[in-house]
Motif scaffolding. Structure first.
Motif, PDB file in Angstrom:
ATOM      1  N   ASN A  41       0.803  -1.232   0.000  1.00 22.15           N
ATOM      2  CA  ASN A  41       0.000   0.000   0.000  1.00 22.15           C
ATOM      3  C   ASN A  41       0.837   1.283   0.000  1.00 22.15           C
ATOM      4  N   LYS A  42       2.166   1.145   0.116  1.00 21.38           N
ATOM      5  CA  LYS A  42       3.013   2.335  -0.040  1.00 21.38           C
ATOM      6  C   LYS A  42       3.036   2.772  -1.500  1.00 21.38           C
ATOM      7  N   LEU A  43       2.662   1.846  -2.378  1.00 23.14           N
ATOM      8  CA  LEU A  43       2.526   2.122  -3.816  1.00 23.14           C
ATOM      9  C   LEU A  43       3.792   2.738  -4.425  1.00 23.14           C
ATOM     10  N   GLU A  44       4.923   2.169  -4.078  1.00 19.64           N
ATOM     11  CA  GLU A  44       6.167   2.689  -4.653  1.00 19.64           C
ATOM     12  C   GLU A  44       6.306   2.233  -6.103  1.00 19.64           C
ATOM     13  N   ASN A  45       6.823   3.100  -6.947  1.00 15.01           N
ATOM     14  CA  ASN A  45       7.006   2.738  -8.353  1.00 15.01           C
ATOM     15  C   ASN A  45       7.927   1.535  -8.518  1.00 15.01           C
ATOM     16  N   ALA A  46       8.962   1.455  -7.656  1.00 12.71           N
ATOM     17  CA  ALA A  46       9.906   0.340  -7.737  1.00 12.71           C
ATOM     18  C   ALA A  46       9.169  -0.983  -7.522  1.00 12.71           C
ATOM     19  N   PHE A  47       8.134  -0.957  -6.707  1.00 11.08           N
ATOM     20  CA  PHE A  47       7.326  -2.157  -6.467  1.00 11.08           C
ATOM     21  C   PHE A  47       6.422  -2.437  -7.675  1.00 11.08           C
ATOM     22  N   LYS A  48       5.748  -1.383  -8.130  1.00  7.94           N
ATOM     23  CA  LYS A  48       4.775  -1.574  -9.215  1.00  7.94           C
ATOM     24  C   LYS A  48       5.436  -2.091 -10.497  1.00  7.94           C
ATOM     25  N   LYS A  49       6.721  -1.769 -10.657  1.00  7.24           N
ATOM     26  CA  LYS A  49       7.400  -2.217 -11.878  1.00  7.24           C
ATOM     27  C   LYS A  49       7.711  -3.709 -11.851  1.00  7.24           C
ATOM     28  N   GLN A  50       7.515  -4.338 -10.683  1.00  7.64           N
ATOM     29  CA  GLN A  50       7.883  -5.749 -10.582  1.00  7.64           C
ATOM     30  C   GLN A  50       6.692  -6.694 -10.579  1.00  7.64           C
ATOM     31  N   TYR A  51       5.492  -6.141 -10.607  1.00  7.86           N
ATOM     32  CA  TYR A  51       4.350  -7.043 -10.683  1.00  7.86           C
ATOM     33  C   TYR A  51       3.381  -6.546 -11.747  1.00  7.86           C
ATOM     34  N   ALA A  52       2.384  -7.367 -12.041  1.00  7.27           N
ATOM     35  CA  ALA A  52       1.308  -6.938 -12.949  1.00  7.27           C
ATOM     36  C   ALA A  52       0.022  -7.551 -12.434  1.00  7.27           C
ATOM     37  N   VAL A  53      -1.065  -6.888 -12.722  1.00  8.14           N
ATOM     38  CA  VAL A  53      -2.351  -7.444 -12.302  1.00  8.14           C
ATOM     39  C   VAL A  53      -3.336  -7.368 -13.462  1.00  8.14           C
ATOM     40  N   VAL A  54      -4.031  -8.465 -13.665  1.00  9.26           N
ATOM     41  CA  VAL A  54      -5.057  -8.497 -14.712  1.00  9.26           C
ATOM     42  C   VAL A  54      -6.375  -8.859 -14.049  1.00  9.26           C
ATOM     43  N   MET A  55      -7.337  -7.954 -14.188  1.00  7.36           N
ATOM     44  CA  MET A  55      -8.642  -8.231 -13.608  1.00  7.36           C
ATOM     45  C   MET A  55      -9.625  -8.462 -14.741  1.00  7.36           C
ATOM     46  N   GLY A  56     -10.231  -9.619 -14.728  1.00  2.00           N
ATOM     47  CA  GLY A  56     -11.101 -10.019 -15.830  1.00  2.00           C
ATOM     48  C   GLY A  56     -12.184  -9.013 -16.147  1.00  2.00           C
ATOM     49  N   GLN A  57     -12.625  -8.266 -15.122  1.00  2.00           N
ATOM     50  CA  GLN A  57     -13.739  -7.357 -15.374  1.00  2.00           C
ATOM     51  C   GLN A  57     -13.324  -5.896 -15.422  1.00  2.00           C
ATOM     52  N   LYS A  58     -12.043  -5.628 -15.311  1.00  2.00           N
ATOM     53  CA  LYS A  58     -11.587  -4.234 -15.397  1.00  2.00           C
ATOM     54  C   LYS A  58     -10.446  -4.158 -16.392  1.00  2.00           C
ATOM     55  N   SER A  59     -10.713  -3.510 -17.490  1.00  2.00           N
ATOM     56  CA  SER A  59      -9.711  -3.511 -18.552  1.00  2.00           C
ATOM     57  C   SER A  59      -8.696  -2.389 -18.383  1.00  2.00           C
ATOM     58  N   ARG A  74      -9.527  -9.780 -26.530  1.00  2.00           N
ATOM     59  CA  ARG A  74      -9.221  -8.666 -25.639  1.00  2.00           C
ATOM     60  C   ARG A  74      -8.438  -9.154 -24.419  1.00  2.00           C
ATOM     61  N   MET A  75      -8.824 -10.317 -23.900  1.00  2.35           N
ATOM     62  CA  MET A  75      -8.108 -10.842 -22.734  1.00  2.35           C
ATOM     63  C   MET A  75      -6.664 -11.199 -23.104  1.00  2.35           C
ATOM     64  N   LYS A  76      -6.480 -11.683 -24.317  1.00  4.92           N
ATOM     65  CA  LYS A  76      -5.104 -11.983 -24.750  1.00  4.92           C
ATOM     66  C   LYS A  76      -4.279 -10.703 -24.757  1.00  4.92           C
ATOM     67  N   MET A  77      -4.886  -9.623 -25.247  1.00  2.19           N
ATOM     68  CA  MET A  77      -4.179  -8.334 -25.289  1.00  2.19           C
ATOM     69  C   MET A  77      -3.904  -7.826 -23.871  1.00  2.19           C
ATOM     70  N   GLU A  78      -4.850  -8.070 -22.966  1.00  2.00           N
ATOM     71  CA  GLU A  78      -4.650  -7.676 -21.567  1.00  2.00           C
ATOM     72  C   GLU A  78      -3.419  -8.392 -21.006  1.00  2.00           C
ATOM     73  N   LEU A  79      -3.340  -9.683 -21.306  1.00  2.00           N
ATOM     74  CA  LEU A  79      -2.226 -10.468 -20.755  1.00  2.00           C
ATOM     75  C   LEU A  79      -0.895 -10.012 -21.346  1.00  2.00           C
ATOM     76  N   ILE A  80      -0.888  -9.754 -22.639  1.00  2.00           N
ATOM     77  CA  ILE A  80       0.360  -9.276 -23.271  1.00  2.00           C
ATOM     78  C   ILE A  80       0.764  -7.953 -22.629  1.00  2.00           C
ATOM     79  N   THR A  81      -0.224  -7.039 -22.482  1.00  2.00           N
ATOM     80  CA  THR A  81       0.063  -5.728 -21.880  1.00  2.00           C
ATOM     81  C   THR A  81       0.738  -5.889 -20.527  1.00  2.00           C
ATOM     82  N   SER A  82       0.218  -6.815 -19.736  1.00  4.54           N
ATOM     83  CA  SER A  82       0.735  -6.910 -18.367  1.00  4.54           C
ATOM     84  C   SER A  82       2.063  -7.657 -18.291  1.00  4.54           C
TER      85      SER A  82
END
Lengths: 329, 265, 263
Positions: free
Chosen positions: A90-108, A163-171
């Motif tokens: 929850n500190k939401l540091e950029n260094a953290f965000k660059k190391q993970y990805a999240v894909v939510m089926g209902q939020k593009s 679209r989901m394939k594109m979501e996965l590639i993006t992430s």
């Protein structure tokens, strides 16, 4: 052991506004409000090692999405310890965000009115992806999905599966170490689901990406996740091998027998009939007795055809969700 | 009839759920009247009369006018109808055995009714704060005429906004048009400034439109600043427009709904 | 910094492409807001047809006041309004998830991802109203006057942004956002109808320092009509700086309270 994902006593509580029905209740609530506290997740412990593919299952409202949101830093826990890649999410540091990805089926995360390639370029800038890595990953993933033709089509014109394939590639363009997937196959047809499963398996084995998957489709979980965590009413009900989980609840076999019409079919003791007509019967029998029951049937009636299947997966899932027992691996 | 009563009750209750909205209703009326008070206090400096209004007469006009504006929930009709059509969920109103206009109009009426008490409270507070000597009319014919014009005006606005909303069947993107017409209506109804301040052809033109009779006419009648004869003429104009808009609403609904694509039913 | 500028550039470019692709309501904001300001002008014209001065302000002053308001609003619509207007909706629907999980300042992205070139004609309209106001008020302009005025308009545009952001951050803490948006609408309408010079006592305190909508158009108007005192100028600058700091702090505070609606 250093865990890539770690929680201890993790709890998330929400306050909910309560109102009595009727006009009187509406007026009363106008001046005096009562709230109830509901725990979306309680005292949750989890340790995940790098490279694992973990399934998260549970009925609606069990706390799966809340857990993913806390692990990705979207919401803050009420109490407990949490660490993802060594960060407090929850500190939401950029260094953290660059190391993970999240894909939510209902939020593009794709830009709806533009092409997927445009979103990729935006993500390239956002994640500071070197051009070389970007090109290599894009080619790799487009090939894996066999989806080059969609890259330059407007996102709004793509089907749900495309679209989901594109979501996965993006992430995956920035080579995340952890990938959170929340219902990635929701609403997709069977071939698209299968393609996505194969893709994820490949990403997990080839890149060593740790993947945490929540899904209502047990085929996803069984095919992909050697380990599963079952959540029920915000608490952990099971944490262990996926096959062991299913084996412990898959207590019956489904047997279908077709026989000559004049042969009398008598349901063996301890079995449960599902369907029967003059020449066909479908029934459930305890797994450990299936061999002897079949042998008995072959002796007693003239069989034309026999099939023995695992119990329906949906029935097993229902049993898991309904079960009051704690199953610990 | 019972089903419309139920819609009315439900929408009345819905309004009460959001406490902040109630506070805002109060704030809207107070803000409106205080703004008028500050502006006209400066404009009246050293004068007894401006265009036939005394200072208290002018503020009484704004008080009554903002009360009427706060009770007019019809802009929500055009917003909701056009949004439902655009998002594809208007279909639920096409398959239920209830006239869509009846539904939206009753819903708006329920919302207005739940605001009534708060609006009066806000008006009373504003009158107290600004020490306004309200020039309310005690002449029965003016009162009856003023209240009837106000109620028919609200019904007209419901019809008007329903027509605007229904047009989304034909024109998908309505959002900015809604803003545009709201800006024009705030002036044309007399909510911004009493229309008797205007001179020349614009004033004559406005008189034959329905909008001035939604706020200006009833506010002037109720605050004893318009003659009964003029009020009767205004009511007649409003009635003609009311009949026209109700017919137009029904006709448009039946002729445009065939274009409905019903996405995302 | 350079990365942020590159990202802002990309977001603006994409917005242009999207608008070109759809052409929907390209000039919608211009039509609706243009009408709003012309109507306000008409309202003041109606009042000034009966009186010569309101609180010491002549008709020319008032036209400049409306023109300045229109200009600040035009810049607001052009740059950030469409980016942050739906922030309460994004909070309610849980749509902020996609902003929070990306390594780009979510506020920066929200602010610049929906620039609206269709609002540019509003800037032209505002310039026309201002020119008309200058000629009615009989003011002769110098370069210094224009530069000073333009700086104040930009500063007040920042203040408007701060206030918009503060009000749209409140939904992190409460359920219904409708009331808050109506509060903003009220404040804007109020300060739109009543120039700050007319406020006295507690209202002056409220509209100058607590909810400083009152200074937004008044201070630049006073500057261009050469009636602004130095003390008022510095007080206005300090107010903008304070609100900018507070808006950013409050945004970070709100983010920590984000509950993210379930998907």
């Amino acid at each position: 052991m250093n865990h890539i994902l770690y929680t201890k006593g993790l709890t998330k509580e929400y306050k909910r506004f309560q109102k009595e029905a009727g006009l009187k209740g509406s007026f009363r609530a106008l001046f005096h409000r009562t709230y109830e506290t509901k725990a979306a997740l309680s005292d949750f412990d989890l340790k995940v090692e790098e490279g694992e593919f973990l399934g998260l299952i549970g009925p609606n409202g069990a706390g799966k999405t809340t857990l993913v949101k806390m692990l990705t830093g979207i919401i803050a826990p009420t109490s407990g310890e949490i660490s993802v890649l060594g960060f407090y999410p929850n500190k939401l540091e950029n260094a953290f965000k660059k190391q993970y990805a999240v894909v939510m089926g209902q939020k593009s995360q794709l830009i709806y009115e533009m092409t997927a390639a445009d979103t990729f370029l935006l993500f390239k800038e956002m994640y500071d992806i070197p051009t070389e890595v970007y090109r290599r990953n894009l080619e790799l993933f487009a090939d894996l999905f066999d989806s080059r033709e969609y890259l330059n089509a407007q996102v709004r014109t793509l089907s749900l599966g495309e679209r989901m394939k594109m979501e996965l590639i993006t992430s995956l363009l920035h080579n995340p170490r952890v990938l959170f997937l929340d219902e990635p196959t929701i609403g997709l047809d069977a071939p698209a689901q299968r393609q996505i499963r194969e893709f994820l398996k490949e990403v997990n084995t080839r890149n060593g990406t740790t993947i945490l998957l929540t899904s209502h489709y047990m085929e996803d979980i069984r095919n992909l996740c050697p380990r599963s965590v079952v959540l029920k009413e915000g608490r952990k009900a099971y944490d262990g091998g996926t096959e062991e989980l299913f084996a412990s609840f898959q207590t019956h076999k489904k047997i279908t027998v077709c026989y000559e019409e004049e042969s009398p079919f008598i349901l063996p003791q301890g079995c449960e009939i599902l369907e029967q007509n003059g020449h066909k019967a479908v029934f459930l029998c305890p797994k450990e007795r299936s061999g002897s029951i079949l042998a008995q049937l072959m002796r007693e009636i003239r069989l034309l055809d026999v099939s023995v299947e695992e119990e329906d997966i949906s029935v097993v899932v229902e049993k898991i969700y309904r079960s009051h027992r704690e199953v610990r691996a | 009839m019972k089903k419309y009563l139920e819609v009315f009750r439900w929408s009345f209750k819905m309004q009460l759920i959001w406490r902040l909205d109630v506070v805002m209703t109060l704030a809207a009326i107070l803000g409106e009247i205080i703004a008028a008070g500050v502006l006209w206090n400066a404009a009246f400096s050293g004068r007894e009369l401006v265009s036939g209004f005394t200072f208290h007469g002018m503020l009484s006009y704004y008080l009554t006018g903002s009360l009427l504006v706060s009770l007019d929930m019809s802009p929500r009709i055009s917003r909701e109808v056009s949004r439902l059509i655009r998002e594809g969920s208007f279909s639920k109103h096409m398959v239920t055995p209830m006239n869509p206009f009846g539904f939206f109009c009753t819903k708006a009426a329920g919302q207005s009714a739940s605001r009534l008490g708060f609006s009066f409270l806000a008006a009373a507070i504003a009158a107290g704060l600004l020490k306004i000597n309200i020039t309310l009319s005690w002449d029965l014919s003016r009162l009856v005429l003023g209240i009837s014009t106000a109620l028919l005006g609200l019904l007209f606005m419901a019809g008007y906004h329903y027509v605007i909303g229904i047009l989304a069947f034909r024109f998908v993107e309505m959002e900015f048009f809604l803003y545009l017409q709201e800006a024009i209506l705030s002036f044309a109804t007399g909510a911004l400034v009493p229309l008797s301040l205007l001179r020349g052809p614009l004033a004559d033109f406005l008189r034959f439109l329905p909008f001035p009779h939604v706020v200006f006419t009833p506010a002037m009648l109720l605050t004893d600043q318009m003659s009964v004869a003029e009020g009767c003429l205004s009511l007649a104009v409003l009635l003609v427009w009311l009949a026209a808009i109700l017919l137009a609403g029904q006709w448009l609904y039946h002729s445009l709904r065939t274009r409905y694509e019903g996405v995302g039913v | 910094m350079r990365r942020n500028l590159r990202l802002i550039h990309l977001l603006i470019k994409y917005k242009f492409s999207r608008m070109m692709a759809f052409r929907v309501s390209f000039f919608g904001a211009f039509l609706s807001d243009g009408a709003l300001f012309l109507i306000q002008l008409l309202t003041f014209e109606a009042v000034y047809s009966q009186v010569d001065s309101i609180g010491g302000w002549s008709r020319g002053h008032m036209i400049l006041f409306v023109g300045t308001f229109s200009m600040i609003n035009a810049l607001n619509m052009l740059i950030y309004f469409f980016g942050i207007v739906d922030l309460p909706g994004k909070i309610r629907r849980g749509d902020l998830d996609q902003y929070l999980t990306k390594p780009m300042n979510p506020l920066l992205r929200l602010t610049f991802e929906n620039v609206n070139p269709g609002s540019f004609p509003l800037v032209i309209l505002s310039v026309l109203i201002l020119c008309y106001g200058l000629s009615v008020a009989g003011i002769r302009v110098s370069l210094g006057l224009i530069l000073g005025y333009a700086s104040l308009v930009l500063l007040m545009t920042l203040l408007w942004y701060d206030l918009e952001l503060i009000l749209r951050t409140i939904p992190f803490l409460v359920i219904s956002a409708d009331g808050i948006m109506r509060l903003e609408e009220q404040m804007l309408q109020f300060s739109f109808k009543v120039p700050g010079v007319l406020y006295k006592g507690i209202m002056r305190l409220l509209f100058y320092f607590i909810l400083p909508y009152g200074i937004m158009s008044t201070v630049p108007t006073q500057f261009i009509t050469r009636s602004l005192e130095a003390g008022s100028l510095w007080a206005a600058v300090a107010t903008v700086l304070f609100f900018t700091w507070f808006a950013l702090w409050f945004w970070r505070f709100g983010l920590r309270k984000y509950q993210s609606a379930s998907s």
